[in-house]
Design a protein around this motif. Structure first.
Motif, PDB file in Angstrom:
ATOM      1  N   ARG A  48       5.136   4.875  -1.699  1.00 41.34           N
ATOM      2  CA  ARG A  48       5.115   4.583  -0.261  1.00 41.34           C
ATOM      3  C   ARG A  48       3.747   4.006   0.100  1.00 41.34           C
ATOM      4  O   ARG A  48       2.730   4.507  -0.358  1.00 41.34           O
ATOM      5  CB  ARG A  48       5.372   5.873   0.517  1.00 41.34           C
ATOM      6  CG  ARG A  48       5.146   5.816   1.982  1.00 41.34           C
ATOM      7  CD  ARG A  48       6.208   5.219   2.845  1.00 41.34           C
ATOM      8  NE  ARG A  48       7.531   5.718   2.585  1.00 41.34           N
ATOM      9  CZ  ARG A  48       8.615   4.932   2.682  1.00 41.34           C
ATOM     10  NH1 ARG A  48       8.487   3.663   2.999  1.00 41.34           N
ATOM     11  NH2 ARG A  48       9.802   5.421   2.459  1.00 41.34           N
ATOM     12  N   VAL A  49       3.718   2.930   0.906  1.00 42.14           N
ATOM     13  CA  VAL A  49       2.455   2.334   1.346  1.00 42.14           C
ATOM     14  C   VAL A  49       2.401   2.333   2.868  1.00 42.14           C
ATOM     15  O   VAL A  49       3.431   2.384   3.541  1.00 42.14           O
ATOM     16  CB  VAL A  49       2.238   0.911   0.776  1.00 42.14           C
ATOM     17  CG1 VAL A  49       2.096   0.956  -0.741  1.00 42.14           C
ATOM     18  CG2 VAL A  49       3.343  -0.042   1.186  1.00 42.14           C
ATOM     19  N   TYR A  50       1.173   2.268   3.397  1.00 36.49           N
ATOM     20  CA  TYR A  50       0.938   2.445   4.824  1.00 36.49           C
ATOM     21  C   TYR A  50       0.046   1.352   5.383  1.00 36.49           C
ATOM     22  O   TYR A  50      -0.684   0.696   4.656  1.00 36.49           O
ATOM     23  CB  TYR A  50       0.255   3.799   5.066  1.00 36.49           C
ATOM     24  CG  TYR A  50       1.074   4.951   4.557  1.00 36.49           C
ATOM     25  CD1 TYR A  50       1.996   5.582   5.380  1.00 36.49           C
ATOM     26  CD2 TYR A  50       0.940   5.399   3.246  1.00 36.49           C
ATOM     27  CE1 TYR A  50       2.765   6.638   4.912  1.00 36.49           C
ATOM     28  CE2 TYR A  50       1.707   6.452   2.774  1.00 36.49           C
ATOM     29  CZ  TYR A  50       2.618   7.067   3.606  1.00 36.49           C
ATOM     30  OH  TYR A  50       3.383   8.099   3.148  1.00 36.49           O
ATOM     31  N   ALA A  51       0.105   1.211   6.713  1.00 35.45           N
ATOM     32  CA  ALA A  51      -0.790   0.307   7.444  1.00 35.45           C
ATOM     33  C   ALA A  51      -1.283   1.041   8.681  1.00 35.45           C
ATOM     34  O   ALA A  51      -0.593   1.896   9.226  1.00 35.45           O
ATOM     35  CB  ALA A  51      -0.058  -0.961   7.847  1.00 35.45           C
ATOM     36  N   CYS A  52      -2.489   0.696   9.116  1.00 31.63           N
ATOM     37  CA  CYS A  52      -3.037   1.280  10.339  1.00 31.63           C
ATOM     38  C   CYS A  52      -2.061   0.996  11.486  1.00 31.63           C
ATOM     39  O   CYS A  52      -1.514  -0.111  11.576  1.00 31.63           O
ATOM     40  CB  CYS A  52      -4.388   0.655  10.671  1.00 31.63           C
ATOM     41  SG  CYS A  52      -5.661   0.930   9.419  1.00 31.63           S
ATOM     42  N   SER A  53      -1.843   1.979  12.345  1.00 29.86           N
ATOM     43  CA  SER A  53      -0.968   1.783  13.503  1.00 29.86           C
ATOM     44  C   SER A  53      -1.515   0.662  14.374  1.00 29.86           C
ATOM     45  O   SER A  53      -2.723   0.461  14.458  1.00 29.86           O
ATOM     46  CB  SER A  53      -0.877   3.067  14.321  1.00 29.86           C
ATOM     47  OG  SER A  53      -0.226   4.070  13.585  1.00 29.86           O
TER      48      SER A  53
END
Length: 64
Positions: A48-53
């Motif tokens: 799973r990868v994420y980005a700043c809101s």
């Protein structure tokens, strides 16, 4: 109806691919960091990868 396939991010740094840094700006999510982030897809390895809101998450969700 089936859901669209989850976006796969390529050319990530190790930290981005492990889900501890934003896939767009590269900011690291430290243990004490209060930055909010959103799941935006997965790495080529399936993590799973994420980005700043906000802006980063919006950019990450755009079609290539």
């Amino acid at each position: 109806m089936t859901e669209p396939a989850e976006r796969v991010f390529t050319h990530l740094t190790a930290a981005q691919a492990e889900g501890v840094a934003c896939v767009m700006c590269g900011r690291h999510y430290g243990l004490l960091d209060v930055t909010l982030y959103d799941p935006v897809g997965q790495s080529e390895a399936g993590s799973r990868v994420y980005a700043c809101s906000g802006v980063c998450a919006e950019l990450a969700s755009m079609d290539d």
